[in-house]
Structure formats: C-alpha cells, structure tokens
Design a protein around this motif. Structure first.
Motif, short mmCIF file in Angstrom:
data_model
loop_
_atom_site.label_atom_id
_atom_site.label_comp_id
_atom_site.label_asym_id
_atom_site.label_seq_id
_atom_site.Cartn_x
_atom_site.Cartn_y
_atom_site.Cartn_z
N GLN A 1 0.81 -1.21 0.00
CA GLN A 1 0.00 0.00 0.00
C GLN A 1 0.85 1.27 0.00
OE1 GLN A 1 -3.34 -0.51 -0.48
NE2 GLN A 1 -2.48 -2.58 -0.65
N VAL A 2 2.16 1.10 0.05
CA VAL A 2 3.09 2.25 0.00
C VAL A 2 3.99 2.03 -1.21
CG1 VAL A 2 4.81 3.60 1.28
CG2 VAL A 2 3.00 2.40 2.53
N SER A 3 3.62 2.65 -2.34
CA SER A 3 4.29 2.37 -3.62
C SER A 3 5.75 2.80 -3.63
CB SER A 3 3.54 3.07 -4.76
OG SER A 3 3.53 4.47 -4.57
N GLU A 4 6.15 3.65 -2.71
CA GLU A 4 7.55 4.10 -2.66
C GLU A 4 8.52 2.95 -2.40
OE1 GLU A 4 5.11 7.79 -1.75
OE2 GLU A 4 5.03 5.64 -1.25
N HIS A 5 8.05 1.87 -1.78
CA HIS A 5 8.92 0.71 -1.56
C HIS A 5 9.44 0.17 -2.89
CE1 HIS A 5 8.36 -0.28 2.80
NE2 HIS A 5 7.34 0.54 2.63
N ALA A 6 8.51 -0.03 -3.84
CA ALA A 6 8.89 -0.58 -5.14
C ALA A 6 9.74 0.40 -5.93
CB ALA A 6 7.64 -0.96 -5.92
N GLU A 7 9.43 1.68 -5.84
CA GLU A 7 10.19 2.69 -6.58
C GLU A 7 11.64 2.76 -6.10
OE1 GLU A 7 10.09 7.46 -7.75
OE2 GLU A 7 8.55 6.62 -6.45
N ASP B 1 13.01 -1.34 1.77
CA ASP B 1 12.09 -1.26 2.91
C ASP B 1 12.74 -0.51 4.08
OD1 ASP B 1 10.31 -2.89 1.51
OD2 ASP B 1 10.98 -4.73 2.51
N ILE B 2 13.99 -0.83 4.32
CA ILE B 2 14.71 -0.27 5.47
C ILE B 2 15.12 1.18 5.21
CG2 ILE B 2 16.85 -0.48 6.80
CD1 ILE B 2 16.67 -3.56 6.15
N LEU B 3 15.72 1.43 4.05
CA LEU B 3 16.28 2.75 3.77
C LEU B 3 15.22 3.79 3.49
CD1 LEU B 3 19.39 1.81 1.56
CD2 LEU B 3 19.25 2.09 4.05
N LEU B 4 14.04 3.36 3.00
CA LEU B 4 12.98 4.29 2.65
C LEU B 4 12.59 5.20 3.81
CD1 LEU B 4 10.82 5.27 0.63
CD2 LEU B 4 9.39 3.35 1.38
N TYR B 5 12.72 4.69 5.02
CA TYR B 5 12.33 5.48 6.19
C TYR B 5 13.54 6.00 6.97
CZ TYR B 5 7.99 3.26 4.91
OH TYR B 5 6.90 2.84 4.20
N TYR C 1 -12.37 -3.59 10.96
CA TYR C 1 -11.46 -2.90 11.87
C TYR C 1 -10.01 -3.10 11.44
CZ TYR C 1 -8.52 -2.16 15.96
OH TYR C 1 -7.51 -1.76 16.79
N LEU C 2 -9.64 -4.34 11.10
CA LEU C 2 -8.27 -4.63 10.68
C LEU C 2 -7.91 -3.87 9.41
CD1 LEU C 2 -8.16 -8.49 11.32
CD2 LEU C 2 -7.12 -6.70 12.72
N GLU C 3 -8.83 -3.85 8.45
CA GLU C 3 -8.57 -3.12 7.20
C GLU C 3 -8.40 -1.63 7.46
OE1 GLU C 3 -11.94 -4.25 4.91
OE2 GLU C 3 -11.06 -6.15 4.22
N SER C 4 -9.25 -1.10 8.33
CA SER C 4 -9.14 0.33 8.67
C SER C 4 -7.82 0.64 9.36
CB SER C 4 -10.32 0.72 9.57
OG SER C 4 -10.18 2.05 10.04
N LEU C 5 -7.41 -0.22 10.26
CA LEU C 5 -6.16 0.00 10.98
C LEU C 5 -4.96 -0.04 10.02
CD1 LEU C 5 -5.21 -1.34 14.41
CD2 LEU C 5 -3.63 -1.77 12.53
N LEU C 6 -4.96 -1.01 9.11
CA LEU C 6 -3.87 -1.10 8.14
C LEU C 6 -3.87 0.10 7.20
CD1 LEU C 6 -3.86 -4.90 7.20
CD2 LEU C 6 -2.21 -3.68 8.63
N ALA C 7 -5.03 0.60 6.83
CA ALA C 7 -5.11 1.79 5.97
C ALA C 7 -4.55 3.01 6.69
CB ALA C 7 -6.56 2.04 5.56
N GLN C 8 -4.86 3.14 7.97
CA GLN C 8 -4.32 4.25 8.75
C GLN C 8 -2.80 4.13 8.87
OE1 GLN C 8 -6.37 4.43 12.54
NE2 GLN C 8 -8.36 4.22 11.54
N ALA D 1 2.76 5.68 7.08
CA ALA D 1 4.00 5.27 6.43
C ALA D 1 4.28 6.12 5.20
CB ALA D 1 3.93 3.79 6.06
N ARG D 2 3.23 6.38 4.40
CA ARG D 2 3.40 7.21 3.20
C ARG D 2 3.85 8.62 3.55
NH1 ARG D 2 -1.12 4.24 1.20
NH2 ARG D 2 -2.56 5.80 2.07
N SER D 3 3.36 9.14 4.68
CA SER D 3 3.74 10.49 5.08
C SER D 3 5.22 10.58 5.41
CB SER D 3 2.91 10.94 6.29
OG SER D 3 3.29 10.26 7.47
N LEU D 4 5.82 9.45 5.82
CA LEU D 4 7.27 9.41 6.08
C LEU D 4 8.05 9.08 4.81
CD1 LEU D 4 7.33 7.45 9.47
CD2 LEU D 4 7.56 9.92 9.13
#
Length: 364
Positions: free
Chosen positions: A121-127, A171-175, A334-341, A346-349
């Motif tokens: 759900q965070v496309s920056e990982h692949a990029e 995954d590691i360096l992105l953040y 609830y699980l889907e909502s939590l993962l979306a949040q 994660a995307r904001s970072l």
C-alpha cells in the motif's frame, strides 16, 4: 429499531478494539513517554504466511513488542510484496494478511506506539527498490545464502526471488531506519542495505544512515519432531510446530509427541539431548525463567511428566493471545481500517524521502 440496535452493537465492538482492550495482556503502565525513548527509527517486516508459530513469537514478535517502549519511532510492515516471490492464491494471501495483522495486534503491537502497515500500500517501496537495484551487482545478490538455498529448490527461481534482498534494503532505507531487529540468518541481507546506503550516499549525496542490527537474544525454537531443525511453517509434519491459535488440546498433544530420547531425567544439553533441551528452552522462554530455574522445577520428573509441565506453561502464555486473535479476526473491517491508517502514516514518512531521492538521482 433492529437496524439501529445492530449499528450500536457494531459501534461498541469497534470501540472495544480501538480502546486499550486488545492490549489487556500487558501490565498497566508499561508504556513510557515518547520523550524517554531512544531516538532513532526501528523498521522490520514479516511475510503474511498466516498465523505465526511459537518460534516466530519468541524469536521476533516478543522483542518487537518491547521495542515499542525503547525507540521513538517503530515501524512494522506486513511485507506482501515479498510473499509473491512464491506462488500465492490471491484469496489465501488476503486472508493471510488479515491473520498476520490480527496476530501482531494480539501479541502486543500497539498502533498508538508503532506504525503497522501493509507494504504494497506504500508504492515508494517498489520505486526505491528499482533505484537501488540499479546500484546492485548480480554477483552481490548471487552470493546471498537465501538465493543459493531457494533457487536450488525452485530450479533457479524467479527474478523477484533473486532481487528481493534489494527490496528488503529499500524497505529499510525508505524510512531512513537506524535500527533493524534481525536474526543471525538475516545479517547478510542487512549488510546489503548498509552497502547500498553507502553506495547511494557516495554517488548521489548523503541521505541514508547505515542501519544497525538489533540482534535478538532469544534462543531459537526447534521443531518438535526434528530438533536438529528450527520450527517452521513449511514443515510437512503436522506436530512439528505450535501455532499461536492452537487450542490447549492441540498444544498438549503436540508437546506429548515431541521427540526426546531414552533418558528419563530432564537436563539441558543441546548438543547431546536436543529434543529435551528444546523443551527446556521453550519452557524457560514462555515462563520468563532461566534454564537453570526450570531444570530445578523439573527435578525428580521424567520427560513424560515434564512434557505436561511444558504444555501447561505454553498454554498459559498463548491462550489469551489465541482468544484475542479470534476476537480481532471477527471484525475484518477494523483490521482493514487499521492497516489503511498505518499505510497513510507510512506514506507520510516515505514521500519526502523519495522526493529527495528523485531530486538527487536527477529525475527533476
């Protein structure tokens, strides 16, 4: 009226989850103020392979929970991009992602003290993985032990399997992670991330810190049927692993059938008595005691009697986790909502880091 009642029940159920209910397993007041935590960012990922087993819990997840109190920013990702290096049934994968999310929460991963999210759900990982892949040589990947092992099993394997250590590095360096909890078998993959941080920094400009390993001190949990191998989900033997959602009867049966030897005394001698020593190690880990302490408790018992004691200790540890997994899985919304949040956080970072990377590389 009936619709209104159902809506209110659902609201209460969600409120229970969003409150501290799913953290009832842990002592009140355990969390420390963020200002008292060490500065730095911890990142780790886990593949969505379904419900974790006892080895996963003692070898990684228990320490993941503790790290939430020790570092200012902690991120845990369900790495579903990694999982498709092996063939996956789409519906099974969806279910496994939810199972893993529920399991992590039930073990004590707290969305108010860490960021839990789904990697895809965070496309920056692949990029970032593509950019880092262009800085990685083929011989460097070819010498990693996981490729050697898995490619033999898969008759050379896929391009994704070959390059997934680069995605791990991304995954590691992105953040701009500073610390990564790893087992000894993952050290070489972390070294690749460190190397790629240096290569990128030297070629384009200083941006990535070199992440440091946080090695777990927990003993490795061995297979109950083959104590020469570690406990594994892929083991075809049904009684080889204890899973976090096993019933008390399941656990008792698996421990009774655990391989030991012909000596009745309970001792801790991993080299000569691996089966009994594995039970002792598990007993010590789930009860919070030392190996010496559980050996004293087992004094005068034969291994059959001792297995009952080990089973009771494991059941006591895992029963509340099992019940919480069931409770959480009953509310997939609830699980889907939590993962979306979590993905949004994660995307904001990730977004500002990738903006900086793109500029350094020359994309704009």
């Amino acid at each position: 009226m009936a619709l209104s009642i159902r809506w209110n029940v659902k609201s209460v159920f969600r409120f229970i989850h969003k409150s501290n209910f799913h953290r009832r397993l842990f002592k009140a007041g355990k969390a420390t103020a963020s200002t008292s935590r060490s500065k730095g960012l911890v990142f780790s990922g886990i593949q969505p392979t379904g419900i974790p087993h006892l080895g996963n819990y003692l070898g990684a997840l228990e320490s993941w929970v503790a790290l939430q109190d020790e570092y200012s920013t902690v991120m845990y990702s369900i790495v579903d991009l990694h999982s498709i290096t092996q063939p996956q049934d789409p519906q099974v994968l969806r279910d496994n992602i939810m199972d893993m999310a529920a399991s992590l929460l039930a073990c004590g991963i707290d969305p108010t003290r860490s960021i839990l999210f789904q990697q895809s759900q965070v496309s920056e990982h692949a990029e970032l993985s593509w950019i880092l892949g262009c800085l990685t040589s083929m011989p460097r990947l070819r010498h990693l032990p996981q490729w050697k092992m898995k490619s033999k099993q898969k008759n050379e394997g896929s391009v994704g399997l070959y390059t997934y250590p680069v995605l791990q590095a991304a995954d590691i360096l992105l953040y701009k992670s500073t610390h990564v909890p790893v087992g000894e078998d993952q050290i070489q993959h972390l070294e690749l991330a460190q190397d790629l941080a240096r290569i990128f920094n030297n070629q384009y400009g200083e941006i990535f810190p070199e992440p440091r390993a946080l090695l777990s001190g927990t003993r490795k949990v061995k297979s109950l049927r083959d104590p020469s191998s570690k406990m594994s989900k892929s083991d075809p033997q049904r009684f080889s692993a204890v899973f976090l959602n096993d019933t008390p009867d399941d656990i008792a049966l698996k421990i009774r059938r655990a391989v030991t030897d012909f000596t009745s005394e309970v001792t801790y001698e991993p080299d000569t008595r691996p089966g009994v020593s594995n039970l002792v190690s598990m007993h010590a880990a789930v009860s919070g005691q030392t190996v010496e302490g559980v050996i004293r408790l087992a004094e005068g018992m034969d291994t059959g009697q001792y297995k009952n004691m080990v089973a009771e200790a494991i059941i006591k540890k895992l029963q509340p986790i099992r019940l919480e997994i069931q409770r959480l899985r009953a509310d997939q919304g609830y699980l889907e909502s939590l993962l979306a949040q979590g993905a949004e956080k994660a995307r904001s970072l990730a977004a500002p880091v990738m903006k900086e990377v793109r500029k350094l590389v020359g994309f704009y």
